[in-house]
Design a protein around this motif. Structure first.
Motif, short mmCIF file in Angstrom:
data_model
loop_
_atom_site.label_atom_id
_atom_site.label_comp_id
_atom_site.label_asym_id
_atom_site.label_seq_id
_atom_site.Cartn_x
_atom_site.Cartn_y
_atom_site.Cartn_z
N LEU A 78 -3.34 3.66 3.50
CA LEU A 78 -3.52 4.36 2.27
C LEU A 78 -3.31 3.39 1.02
CD1 LEU A 78 -1.53 7.59 3.19
CD2 LEU A 78 -4.01 7.18 2.87
N LYS A 79 -2.18 2.60 0.94
CA LYS A 79 -1.92 1.60 -0.14
C LYS A 79 -3.13 0.61 -0.25
CE LYS A 79 3.14 1.97 -0.60
NZ LYS A 79 4.34 1.05 -0.32
N LYS A 80 -3.26 -0.01 0.88
CA LYS A 80 -4.67 -0.87 0.80
C LYS A 80 -5.77 -0.27 0.40
CE LYS A 80 -6.96 -3.81 4.01
NZ LYS A 80 -8.38 -3.59 4.05
N ALA A 81 -6.09 1.10 0.92
CA ALA A 81 -7.47 1.79 0.36
C ALA A 81 -7.41 2.01 -1.15
CB ALA A 81 -7.44 3.12 1.15
N GLU A 82 -6.07 2.43 -1.59
CA GLU A 82 -6.14 2.56 -3.17
C GLU A 82 -6.22 1.19 -3.74
OE1 GLU A 82 -3.17 5.51 -4.49
OE2 GLU A 82 -1.90 3.52 -5.12
N TYR B 271 -10.98 5.24 -2.80
CA TYR B 271 -10.40 6.57 -3.06
C TYR B 271 -10.91 7.75 -2.24
CZ TYR B 271 -9.16 4.14 -7.57
OH TYR B 271 -8.71 3.34 -8.32
N THR B 272 -12.01 7.23 -1.49
CA THR B 272 -12.43 8.45 -0.53
C THR B 272 -11.84 8.24 0.51
OG1 THR B 272 -14.77 7.93 -1.56
CG2 THR B 272 -14.65 9.00 0.75
N THR B 273 -11.35 6.90 1.06
CA THR B 273 -10.46 6.81 2.25
C THR B 273 -9.32 7.43 2.07
OG1 THR B 273 -12.00 4.95 3.10
CG2 THR B 273 -9.60 5.23 3.74
N ARG B 274 -8.80 7.19 0.80
CA ARG B 274 -7.34 7.69 0.41
C ARG B 274 -7.37 9.16 0.64
NH1 ARG B 274 -5.38 7.25 -5.49
NH2 ARG B 274 -6.86 8.52 -5.85
N LEU B 275 -8.36 9.76 -0.04
CA LEU B 275 -8.26 11.38 0.20
C LEU B 275 -8.34 11.92 1.57
CD1 LEU B 275 -7.99 13.91 -1.39
CD2 LEU B 275 -10.33 13.72 -1.85
N ALA B 276 -9.41 11.34 2.15
CA ALA B 276 -9.86 11.60 3.49
C ALA B 276 -8.67 11.63 4.47
CB ALA B 276 -10.90 10.98 4.01
N PHE C 273 -4.37 13.66 7.94
CA PHE C 273 -2.91 13.56 8.56
C PHE C 273 -2.08 14.88 8.29
CE2 PHE C 273 -3.50 9.55 9.67
CZ PHE C 273 -2.66 9.05 10.37
N LYS C 274 -2.58 15.86 7.41
CA LYS C 274 -1.91 17.07 7.26
C LYS C 274 -1.81 17.91 8.69
CE LYS C 274 -2.22 17.61 2.35
NZ LYS C 274 -3.05 18.19 1.07
N SER C 275 -2.90 17.74 9.33
CA SER C 275 -3.02 18.48 10.88
C SER C 275 -2.74 17.60 11.87
CB SER C 275 -4.43 19.13 10.67
OG SER C 275 -5.58 17.97 10.64
N TYR C 276 -2.24 16.30 11.81
CA TYR C 276 -1.69 15.82 12.78
C TYR C 276 -0.38 16.37 13.57
CZ TYR C 276 -4.46 11.30 13.16
OH TYR C 276 -5.50 10.60 13.51
N PRO C 277 -0.15 16.24 14.69
CA PRO C 277 0.70 16.83 15.59
C PRO C 277 2.41 16.53 15.01
CG PRO C 277 -0.02 15.14 16.97
CD PRO C 277 -1.02 15.12 15.56
N PHE C 278 2.66 16.69 13.89
CA PHE C 278 4.04 16.55 13.57
C PHE C 278 4.79 17.25 14.12
CE2 PHE C 278 6.82 19.09 10.71
CZ PHE C 278 8.00 18.00 10.39
N GLY C 279 4.55 18.55 14.54
CA GLY C 279 5.53 19.54 15.14
C GLY C 279 5.96 19.13 16.55
N ALA C 280 5.10 18.29 17.19
CA ALA C 280 5.41 17.89 18.64
C ALA C 280 6.43 16.88 18.54
CB ALA C 280 4.13 17.26 19.22
#
Length: 421
Positions: free
Chosen positions: A360-364, A369-374, A379-386
């Motif tokens: 993310l830092k590299k893209a910024e 900024y497209t990659t940064r936002l995408a 990653f908000k729906s990546y399997p953090f809960g597991a």
């Protein structure tokens, strides 16, 4: 280890690994982070000195849920139950009013011996202790001023109380082998518009200078100062504003405490961390949730908590940031409040560790900024809960909402049997 938890964890690891994220390493790092859990959630900020004194200093606790702790032993039992449901080894943040003593002692005469049972207990539990002088709920704070009071005798009382508190904090650090942070907050201010804004701040500065004159071993003890934007009874003017303490902390090498509820409603402390970190050796956080300014609601996994976690991880600030909690809710089970708030704070840090920060830092930096936002959104729906489930299971605490059944049982077996519950 439950097979499904381990299976889900291994699948999650593979997904994160595609972006160069080492999940095992993240969990190892997470296990070293200590959250300072505040004792005052357990008894509605009453303490054990002058228990009949009305709560003051612009602090209000609402609700009458049964089972509040009435004695130090009950409070420690409740803390133990909460910690048994929270992964990792952490700290307890005490206020001076939580002294455990049969001695009739005035607050400016408090000493380490009045907290020895807390030290012994913390040793037995493998916990650290942090500390705070209590500059409220006392007859000498009834006029709304303490360290900036125009009466030198009253000011002297609070100076001596804070001096005593620093020595108690240093004793905690020495005995427990974990640095104690002693945080000074005072409620001083005017309800209506003052004529002289300078003189009280000069008195506060002079008082702090005297309080901090004795050098203490930083391996055992660190000082912090905490601001507030306004309070009940100090709506027009607070002596210890953010600007005052930011200047004082930077000039005197003290930790600056950022409380999430002590700023204007549209301000967030996450946005202040990178700025302060450039000019200070460390920061103290009081993680809270201001629903309507400083209402100190139980911490939930909201955007601001996630952003606090991200700032700490993305800028490698964990080594110089002390994370404490500060909320009090008497409308719900008090042990549950601790568990929810502390687990959420740990979750926020883990979420931040499981983001592709370098990508993310590299893209910024490249203006992509497209990659940064995408990527930020995906990653908000990546399997953090597991990963979180695995971490809890590995450290021997309940997975997901399983902890609630234990709290409900504790409520039936212990809390509801307390007199008046």
């Amino acid at each position: 280890m439950q097979p499904n938890i381990e299976r889900n964890y291994e699948a999650a690891k593979q997904q994160y690994a595609r972006h160069g994220i080492d999940v095992d390493k993240a969990l190892e790092k997470l296990a070293t982070i200590k959250i300072s859990m505040h004792c005052w959630q357990g008894d509605d900020v009453r303490g054990f000195l002058n228990r009949d004194q009305e709560l003051s200093g612009g602090i209000a606790v609402t609700g009458n849920y049964p089972g509040a702790a009435r004695t130090p032993a009950e409070l420690r039992a409740d803390l133990e139950k909460a910690f048994s449901l929270i992964p990792g080894k952490h700290k307890v943040n005490l206020h001076a009013i939580y002294a455990d003593t049969d001695e009739k002692v005035e607050w400016d005469q408090l000493a380490p011996r009045h907290f020895q049972t807390w030290v012994d207990w913390a040793k037995s539990q493998g916990l650290g202790l942090d500390f705070n002088p209590t500059c409220f709920s006392h007859d000498k704070a009834s006029e709304g001023f303490t360290l900036s009071h125009p009466n030198p005798e009253i000011r002297r009382f609070w100076i001596d109380h804070c001096k005593a508190s620093r020595k108690i904090g240093a004793y905690f650090g020495e005995q427990l082998g974990q640095t104690c942070v002693t945080n000074v907050w005072v409620p001083d201010g005017y309800k209506d518009i003052p004529v002289d804004r300078m003189a009280p701040r000069q008195r506060l500065k002079d008082s702090l200078d005297e309080i901090f004159v004795e050098e203490l071993n930083p391996a055992h003890h660190l000082d912090a100062v905490e601001s507030k934007v306004f309070g009940l009874g100090s709506e027009a003017y607070v002596v210890g504003s953010h600007e005052f303490y930011m200047g004082y902390g930077i000039s005197n090498n003290k930790l600056i405490c950022l409380d999430a509820g002590h700023f204007h409603p549209t301000e967030v402390i996450s946005n202040k961390l990178s700025a302060l970190a450039l000019f200070t050796d460390g920061i103290l956080l009081h993680v809270s949730r201001p629903m309507r300014w400083d209402s100190d609601h139980v911490v939930i996994l909201d955007d601001e908590l996630l952003d606090i976690g991200r700032e700490l991880i993305r800028h490698d600030l964990l080594g110089t940031t002390h994370i404490g909690l500060d909320f009090f809710d008497a409308s719900i089970n008090r042990v549950a409040a601790w568990v929810i708030g502390t687990r959420n704070t740990i979750k926020a840090l883990l979420r931040a560790m499981l983001e592709p920060v370098e990508t993310l830092k590299k893209a910024e930096l490249e203006g992509d900024y497209t990659t940064r936002l995408a990527l930020s959104e995906e990653f908000k729906s990546y399997p953090f809960g597991a990963v979180w489930d695995y971490y809890c299971e590995k450290l021997g605490v309940p997975v997901r909402e399983e902890w609630l059944a234990e709290v409900k049982k504790y409520e039936q077996d212990v809390l509801l049997k307390r007199s008046g519950a």
